[in-house]
Design an enzyme around this catalytic site. Structure first.
Site, PDB file in Angstrom:
ATOM      1  N   GLN A  87       0.632  -1.247   0.110  1.00  0.00           N
ATOM      2  CA  GLN A  87      -0.175  -0.168  -0.029  1.00  0.00           C
ATOM      3  C   GLN A  87       0.795   1.247   0.015  1.00  0.00           C
ATOM      4  OE1 GLN A  87      -2.607  -0.139   3.293  1.00  0.00           O
ATOM      5  NE2 GLN A  87      -3.747  -2.425   2.396  1.00  0.00           N
ATOM      6  N   HIS A 149      -1.294   0.605   5.683  1.00  0.00           N
ATOM      7  CA  HIS A 149      -1.987   1.547   6.586  1.00  0.00           C
ATOM      8  C   HIS A 149      -1.190   2.907   6.876  1.00  0.00           C
ATOM      9  CE1 HIS A 149      -5.022  -1.268   8.435  1.00  0.00           C
ATOM     10  NE2 HIS A 149      -4.815  -1.469   7.123  1.00  0.00           N
ATOM     11  N   GLU A 243     -15.875   3.914   8.507  1.00  0.00           N
ATOM     12  CA  GLU A 243     -16.617   5.068   9.004  1.00  0.00           C
ATOM     13  C   GLU A 243     -16.562   6.198   8.405  1.00  0.00           C
ATOM     14  OE1 GLU A 243     -15.553   3.601  13.708  1.00  0.00           O
ATOM     15  OE2 GLU A 243     -15.077   5.435  13.179  1.00  0.00           O
ATOM     16  N   TYR A 253     -11.439   8.993  18.246  1.00  0.00           N
ATOM     17  CA  TYR A 253     -12.383   8.444  17.417  1.00  0.00           C
ATOM     18  C   TYR A 253     -12.612   6.968  17.534  1.00  0.00           C
ATOM     19  CZ  TYR A 253     -13.543  12.954  15.880  1.00  0.00           C
ATOM     20  OH  TYR A 253     -14.081  14.320  15.975  1.00  0.00           O
ATOM     21  N   TYR A 264      -9.904  -9.701  10.346  1.00  0.00           N
ATOM     22  CA  TYR A 264     -10.342 -10.477   9.301  1.00  0.00           C
ATOM     23  C   TYR A 264     -10.352 -11.825   9.524  1.00  0.00           C
ATOM     24  CZ  TYR A 264      -8.767  -6.196   7.206  1.00  0.00           C
ATOM     25  OH  TYR A 264      -8.868  -4.790   6.461  1.00  0.00           O
TER      26      TYR A 264
END
Length: 372
Positions: A87, A149, A243, A253, A264
């Site tokens: 990523q 991430h 979200e 949060y 997962y």
């Protein structure tokens, strides 16, 4: 939340979904035009004041596209080397609010190597088809050894400060709750990379002054809506629990203490979906749609979408229209499913049209225009 309150919340969401499907009977007629194709995993789109477009490719290339839709054959020179794995790569390229006078472009990207990497912010001056005088402004700490991430979304605020989202590094999710770590946060910086004096944790012992909000997993949608003064952020959940949140400085949060998703493997991450001192999302998705990119439509070309959020969806292979009424979610609708593509970014253009980027080794930049 009591069982009755939970049932009412789900009923409200279901009612909103039904109303959105009924509303869809007044069909929005549009055409999808290809602006540019052959893009290698494009990640973000931004617009320059003269109508030119900047598209990042994850491998570390920045593409310039003219207002008429002609892409330069060579990528923009001077882009810093990125950590291109999984990523990781080049994320955003965003012009300074005063770009017309200073020519500054802000870049977010993955930096480092397999043993130590993180999200980095830099700026440079765009001259012709090259970036000059590159300056590294900020690097997320601690570095991590996972190529996933990163967050990486950028948004300028009305006061000229800059927000950057950071991910939790996947294996380091507990860091999202720690104020001495920059993982799993939204950070707020001055445009030169310094820390604003009015950030919520400035001067607090054992807290990083850059932090604006915390308790995030992997936020890949960030938007300040000037008309309403609302700051929206969306983030990937694990298996479910994506979200949309309304950000306020200093708020927590919740990740990973509260979540509407599961691991997962199917294992429980937390037994809590709410906890004292932690914010509830505006809306969440289970199963996951894998949100990436967000805009709020304020143009005149599609009046039916006026004031609504549009969220790109990777796993969902769509743009999810989130209908708002006075800040409340009143319905949802999938759009552009006929493409069958992972949507990485969605933007409102200065021409009142909507723009989409598909995520693949042969990615495409689309323009959405009204159908006559």
């Amino acid at each position: 939340m009591s069982a009755t309150a939970t049932a009412l919340r789900h009923l409200a969401l279901l009612t909103g979904l039904v109303s959105s499907l009924l509303w869809a009977a007044d069909e929005v007629k549009y055409e999808l035009q290809v602006v540019a194709d052959g893009l290698d995993h494009p990640w973000s789109l931004s617009f320059l004041p003269d109508g030119r477009m900047l598209v990042t490719e994850r491998a570390g290339r920045l593409r310039m596209i003219s207002a008429s839709g002609i892409m330069d054959s060579a990528p923009v020179r001077g882009v810093p080397r990125v950590f291109d794995r999984s990523q990781g790569g080049l994320f955003e390229a965003v012009p300074h609010p005063d770009f017309a006078n200073n020519g500054l472009i802000y870049l977010s990207y993955a930096w480092g190597d397999g043993d130590a990497n993180g999200t980095r912010l830099a700026r440079a001056r765009l001259e012709g088809n090259a970036l000059r005088d590159l300056e590294v402004l900020f690097t997320v700490e601690p570095l991590k050894d996972t190529p996933v991430h990163y967050g990486g979304r950028l948004a300028f605020m009305p006061d000229g400060t800059l927000l950057l989202t950071t991910g939790d590094g996947f294996d380091y999710r507990e860091q999202a709750q720690k104020l001495d770590s920059l993982l799993g946060k939204v950070v707020r910086l001055n445009d030169d990379g310094s820390i604003p004096a009015d950030n919520p944790f400035v001067g607090q012992a054992d807290a990083r002054g850059e932090i604006y909000s915390y308790g995030h997993r992997n936020p890949q949608g960030l938007l300040y809506d000037e008309e309403s003064g609302t700051l929206y952020l969306h983030e990937h959940g694990p298996k479910g629990g994506d979200e949309i949140n309304i950000l306020e400085p200093g708020n927590n949060y919740g990740w990973p203490v509260i979540t509407y998703g599961r691991d997962y493997s199917g294992a429980t991450i937390s037994p809590y979906t709410e906890y004292e001192g932690m914010e509830q999302p505006l809306i969440y998705w289970t199963p996951s749609i894998a949100p990436s990119g967000v805009t709020i439509y304020r143009g005149n070309e599609f009046p039916q979408w006026q004031g609504d959020l549009l969220v790109g969806a990777l796993a969902g292979r769509q743009v999810r229209l989130v209908e708002l009424d006075q800040g409340r979610v009143v319905g949802q609708q999938p759009l552009f499913t006929e493409l069958g593509e992972r949507i990485r970014d969605v933007r409102s253009g200065p021409d009142g049209r909507l723009y989409l980027i598909s995520d693949s080794s042969n990615g495409t930049l689309y323009r959405v225009v009204p159908k006559p």
